[in-house]
Design a protein around this motif. Sequence first.
Motif, PDB file in Angstrom:
ATOM      1  N   LEU A   1      27.950  48.981 -25.744  1.00  0.00           N
ATOM      2  CA  LEU A   1      28.120  50.164 -26.584  1.00  0.00           C
ATOM      3  C   LEU A   1      28.726  51.282 -25.750  1.00  0.00           C
ATOM      4  CD1 LEU A   1      24.709  50.326 -28.529  1.00  0.00           C
ATOM      5  CD2 LEU A   1      26.758  49.008 -29.092  1.00  0.00           C
ATOM      6  N   PHE A   2      29.782  51.879 -26.266  1.00  0.00           N
ATOM      7  CA  PHE A   2      30.439  53.012 -25.614  1.00  0.00           C
ATOM      8  C   PHE A   2      30.247  54.262 -26.471  1.00  0.00           C
ATOM      9  CE2 PHE A   2      32.682  49.172 -24.427  1.00  0.00           C
ATOM     10  CZ  PHE A   2      32.896  49.304 -23.062  1.00  0.00           C
ATOM     11  N   VAL A   3      30.164  55.415 -25.812  1.00  0.00           N
ATOM     12  CA  VAL A   3      30.005  56.671 -26.533  1.00  0.00           C
ATOM     13  C   VAL A   3      30.809  57.744 -25.813  1.00  0.00           C
ATOM     14  CG1 VAL A   3      27.953  57.459 -25.265  1.00  0.00           C
ATOM     15  CG2 VAL A   3      28.292  58.177 -27.649  1.00  0.00           C
ATOM     16  N   GLU A   4      31.242  58.748 -26.546  1.00  0.00           N
ATOM     17  CA  GLU A   4      32.043  59.813 -25.950  1.00  0.00           C
ATOM     18  C   GLU A   4      31.140  60.889 -25.362  1.00  0.00           C
ATOM     19  OE1 GLU A   4      34.967  63.257 -27.581  1.00  0.00           O
ATOM     20  OE2 GLU A   4      35.586  61.198 -28.081  1.00  0.00           O
ATOM     21  N   ARG A   5      31.429  61.265 -24.135  1.00  0.00           N
ATOM     22  CA  ARG A   5      30.730  62.358 -23.458  1.00  0.00           C
ATOM     23  C   ARG A   5      31.763  63.228 -22.725  1.00  0.00           C
ATOM     24  NH1 ARG A   5      27.469  61.425 -26.481  1.00  0.00           N
ATOM     25  NH2 ARG A   5      25.364  60.545 -26.246  1.00  0.00           N
ATOM     26  N   ASP A   6      31.759  64.515 -23.031  1.00  0.00           N
ATOM     27  CA  ASP A   6      32.678  65.473 -22.394  1.00  0.00           C
ATOM     28  C   ASP A   6      34.126  65.020 -22.495  1.00  0.00           C
ATOM     29  OD1 ASP A   6      30.499  67.078 -21.574  1.00  0.00           O
ATOM     30  OD2 ASP A   6      30.199  65.820 -19.800  1.00  0.00           O
ATOM     31  N   GLY A   7      34.474  64.511 -23.671  1.00  0.00           N
ATOM     32  CA  GLY A   7      35.859  64.120 -23.907  1.00  0.00           C
ATOM     33  C   GLY A   7      36.256  62.768 -23.362  1.00  0.00           C
ATOM     34  N   LYS A   8      35.331  62.058 -22.723  1.00  0.00           N
ATOM     35  CA  LYS A   8      35.636  60.740 -22.168  1.00  0.00           C
ATOM     36  C   LYS A   8      34.670  59.698 -22.732  1.00  0.00           C
ATOM     37  CE  LYS A   8      37.405  62.495 -17.750  1.00  0.00           C
ATOM     38  NZ  LYS A   8      37.256  62.437 -16.260  1.00  0.00           N
ATOM     39  N   GLU A   9      35.167  58.491 -22.889  1.00  0.00           N
ATOM     40  CA  GLU A   9      34.318  57.398 -23.348  1.00  0.00           C
ATOM     41  C   GLU A   9      33.591  56.785 -22.153  1.00  0.00           C
ATOM     42  OE1 GLU A   9      35.120  54.138 -26.647  1.00  0.00           O
ATOM     43  OE2 GLU A   9      35.847  53.452 -24.689  1.00  0.00           O
ATOM     44  N   VAL A  10      32.276  56.668 -22.262  1.00  0.00           N
ATOM     45  CA  VAL A  10      31.476  56.090 -21.181  1.00  0.00           C
ATOM     46  C   VAL A  10      30.703  54.888 -21.710  1.00  0.00           C
ATOM     47  CG1 VAL A  10      31.219  58.295 -19.977  1.00  0.00           C
ATOM     48  CG2 VAL A  10      29.489  57.594 -21.638  1.00  0.00           C
ATOM     49  N   LYS A  11      30.391  53.974 -20.796  1.00  0.00           N
ATOM     50  CA  LYS A  11      29.581  52.815 -21.157  1.00  0.00           C
ATOM     51  C   LYS A  11      28.133  53.271 -21.256  1.00  0.00           C
ATOM     52  CE  LYS A  11      30.450  48.970 -19.019  1.00  0.00           C
ATOM     53  NZ  LYS A  11      30.471  47.907 -17.979  1.00  0.00           N
ATOM     54  N   ALA A  12      27.548  53.129 -22.449  1.00  0.00           N
ATOM     55  CA  ALA A  12      26.198  53.641 -22.683  1.00  0.00           C
ATOM     56  C   ALA A  12      25.133  52.560 -22.670  1.00  0.00           C
ATOM     57  CB  ALA A  12      26.148  54.385 -24.015  1.00  0.00           C
ATOM     58  N   VAL A  13      25.463  51.360 -23.117  1.00  0.00           N
ATOM     59  CA  VAL A  13      24.477  50.284 -23.254  1.00  0.00           C
ATOM     60  C   VAL A  13      25.141  48.954 -22.956  1.00  0.00           C
ATOM     61  CG1 VAL A  13      23.027  49.005 -24.906  1.00  0.00           C
ATOM     62  CG2 VAL A  13      23.096  51.499 -24.986  1.00  0.00           C
ATOM     63  N   THR A  14      24.434  48.095 -22.233  1.00  0.00           N
ATOM     64  CA  THR A  14      24.841  46.700 -22.086  1.00  0.00           C
ATOM     65  C   THR A  14      23.684  45.827 -22.554  1.00  0.00           C
ATOM     66  OG1 THR A  14      24.055  46.540 -19.793  1.00  0.00           O
ATOM     67  CG2 THR A  14      26.343  47.204 -20.134  1.00  0.00           C
ATOM     68  N   SER A  15      24.012  44.757 -23.257  1.00  0.00           N
ATOM     69  CA  SER A  15      22.960  43.914 -23.809  1.00  0.00           C
ATOM     70  C   SER A  15      23.400  42.454 -23.804  1.00  0.00           C
ATOM     71  CB  SER A  15      22.618  44.355 -25.237  1.00  0.00           C
ATOM     72  OG  SER A  15      21.499  43.662 -25.732  1.00  0.00           O
ATOM     73  N   LYS A  16      22.458  41.581 -23.433  1.00  0.00           N
ATOM     74  CA  LYS A  16      22.680  40.142 -23.513  1.00  0.00           C
ATOM     75  C   LYS A  16      21.844  39.607 -24.669  1.00  0.00           C
ATOM     76  CE  LYS A  16      21.490  39.741 -19.168  1.00  0.00           C
ATOM     77  NZ  LYS A  16      21.159  39.190 -17.829  1.00  0.00           N
ATOM     78  N   VAL A  17      22.494  38.890 -25.583  1.00  0.00           N
ATOM     79  CA  VAL A  17      21.850  38.438 -26.812  1.00  0.00           C
ATOM     80  C   VAL A  17      22.024  36.931 -26.948  1.00  0.00           C
ATOM     81  CG1 VAL A  17      21.687  38.785 -29.303  1.00  0.00           C
ATOM     82  CG2 VAL A  17      22.503  40.652 -27.849  1.00  0.00           C
ATOM     83  N   ARG A  18      20.973  36.274 -27.421  1.00  0.00           N
ATOM     84  CA  ARG A  18      21.073  34.859 -27.775  1.00  0.00           C
ATOM     85  C   ARG A  18      20.577  34.686 -29.215  1.00  0.00           C
ATOM     86  NH1 ARG A  18      18.698  30.767 -23.542  1.00  0.00           N
ATOM     87  NH2 ARG A  18      16.799  31.997 -23.863  1.00  0.00           N
ATOM     88  N   VAL A  19      21.308  33.849 -29.958  1.00  0.00           N
ATOM     89  CA  VAL A  19      21.072  33.687 -31.385  1.00  0.00           C
ATOM     90  C   VAL A  19      20.836  32.217 -31.698  1.00  0.00           C
ATOM     91  CG1 VAL A  19      22.078  33.962 -33.693  1.00  0.00           C
ATOM     92  CG2 VAL A  19      22.514  35.682 -31.924  1.00  0.00           C
ATOM     93  N   SER A  20      19.874  31.966 -32.585  1.00  0.00           N
ATOM     94  CA  SER A  20      19.584  30.622 -33.060  1.00  0.00           C
ATOM     95  C   SER A  20      19.770  30.578 -34.570  1.00  0.00           C
ATOM     96  CB  SER A  20      18.147  30.227 -32.701  1.00  0.00           C
ATOM     97  OG  SER A  20      17.871  28.898 -33.091  1.00  0.00           O
ATOM     98  N   LEU A  21      20.120  29.418 -35.094  1.00  0.00           N
ATOM     99  CA  LEU A  21      20.227  29.210 -36.529  1.00  0.00           C
ATOM    100  C   LEU A  21      19.062  28.324 -36.963  1.00  0.00           C
ATOM    101  CD1 LEU A  21      24.082  28.606 -36.862  1.00  0.00           C
ATOM    102  CD2 LEU A  21      22.811  30.761 -37.056  1.00  0.00           C
ATOM    103  N   ARG A  22      18.086  28.930 -37.604  1.00  0.00           N
ATOM    104  CA  ARG A  22      16.833  28.264 -37.956  1.00  0.00           C
ATOM    105  C   ARG A  22      16.935  27.657 -39.355  1.00  0.00           C
ATOM    106  NH1 ARG A  22      12.297  27.014 -40.405  1.00  0.00           N
ATOM    107  NH2 ARG A  22      10.292  27.586 -39.440  1.00  0.00           N
ATOM    108  N   ILE A  23      16.681  26.350 -39.462  1.00  0.00           N
ATOM    109  CA  ILE A  23      16.756  25.653 -40.736  1.00  0.00           C
ATOM    110  C   ILE A  23      15.607  26.110 -41.631  1.00  0.00           C
ATOM    111  CG2 ILE A  23      16.748  23.381 -41.848  1.00  0.00           C
ATOM    112  CD1 ILE A  23      17.743  22.251 -39.130  1.00  0.00           C
TER     113      ILE A  23
END
Length: 335
Positions: A109-131
């Motif tokens: 996730l990036f967000v603007e701060r003081d006129g510049k875009e900064v990296k705000a959040v990093t996330s590692k996600v794993r997804v399953s498909l449940r029957i």
Amino acid sequence: MTLATGTGLKALLETETTVHVRPRYEGSNINTWIGFKHVNYMVEEAVLEHFRSAGLPSRELFEELGLGLDLVDLDTRILHAFHQDDVARATVRPVTEGGDTLIGLAVTLFVERDGKEVKAVTSKVRVSLRIDSYLPAEGIPAELERFAVPRISDSAGRSEHDGREVSALPAAPLSDGRGTTGDDPVLELLTSGANAFGWKWRIPYPYCHFNERLQLSGYLRQVEEVVDLFLADRGISIKTLLDDRRWIPVVPHSRVRLLDEALMEEDLYTVFTVEEVFKDFTYTARTDFYVVRDGRLVQTATGRITHGYAVFENRRDWSLVSFDERVLNALGGTS
């Protein structure tokens, strides 16, 4: 609608997507800052949009194929705080390897701060498909079989308590409200000899999805709740420090990983264990979740949270503060 599962899966596993998301107003609890739970909700929304962009939206996966989209692992680091009305640019990059049975995604996730875009959040996600268990589909498309599971289960990361025989008290009565932290043989077993706090609570309908399962966002709400109860139990409730010092809780890192399934109206035993205080600025705690089935403990999830405090200087700015003796004693269980 007929899902094009072949081309959809290829796009899902090979194509990076971008979407703009906003934090929900509900997540702004102190001044205009957004709490970690709702930051994770933005990550979740970016993941859902990634599936939509690939032509595999969660609704159609379930309605056509009987596959429930479950986030089963969410590991998030917050680098810059979000405020009300911020707009985040979210990128979702596929990171699934050839032999993986879970869909891996890296979200930023990036967000603007003081006129510049900064990296705000990093996330590692794993997804399953449940029957689906209620109305299972007649057949899973061959392309998706690798990721489709009859039950969410992960043998790694379970504590020594998993599978232990216990004598549980009757189900928590509705009159308990937020549950109980008092005398309970299961809570006593899970917290004995540790710098830990335990909480027994009945899983309600609004925390579940796909008919019966406690979803990952429900666990995030549990983490937020157990931290609140733990701090109050140790004499440093959130409002106490807010009133005394204008201190607010900050969470730069959180993780929740599903190990099994917890079901609607089961009693969930949540154990919050303080593990380490780092340079008097942050502490890490492990959060473990259990239910009792057939007289045995089943660990359904585990996770960690890094927690600290900031003092707000005005309604816009804050700075990190170090723990004093009172807070250190409370975290260590010696107050």
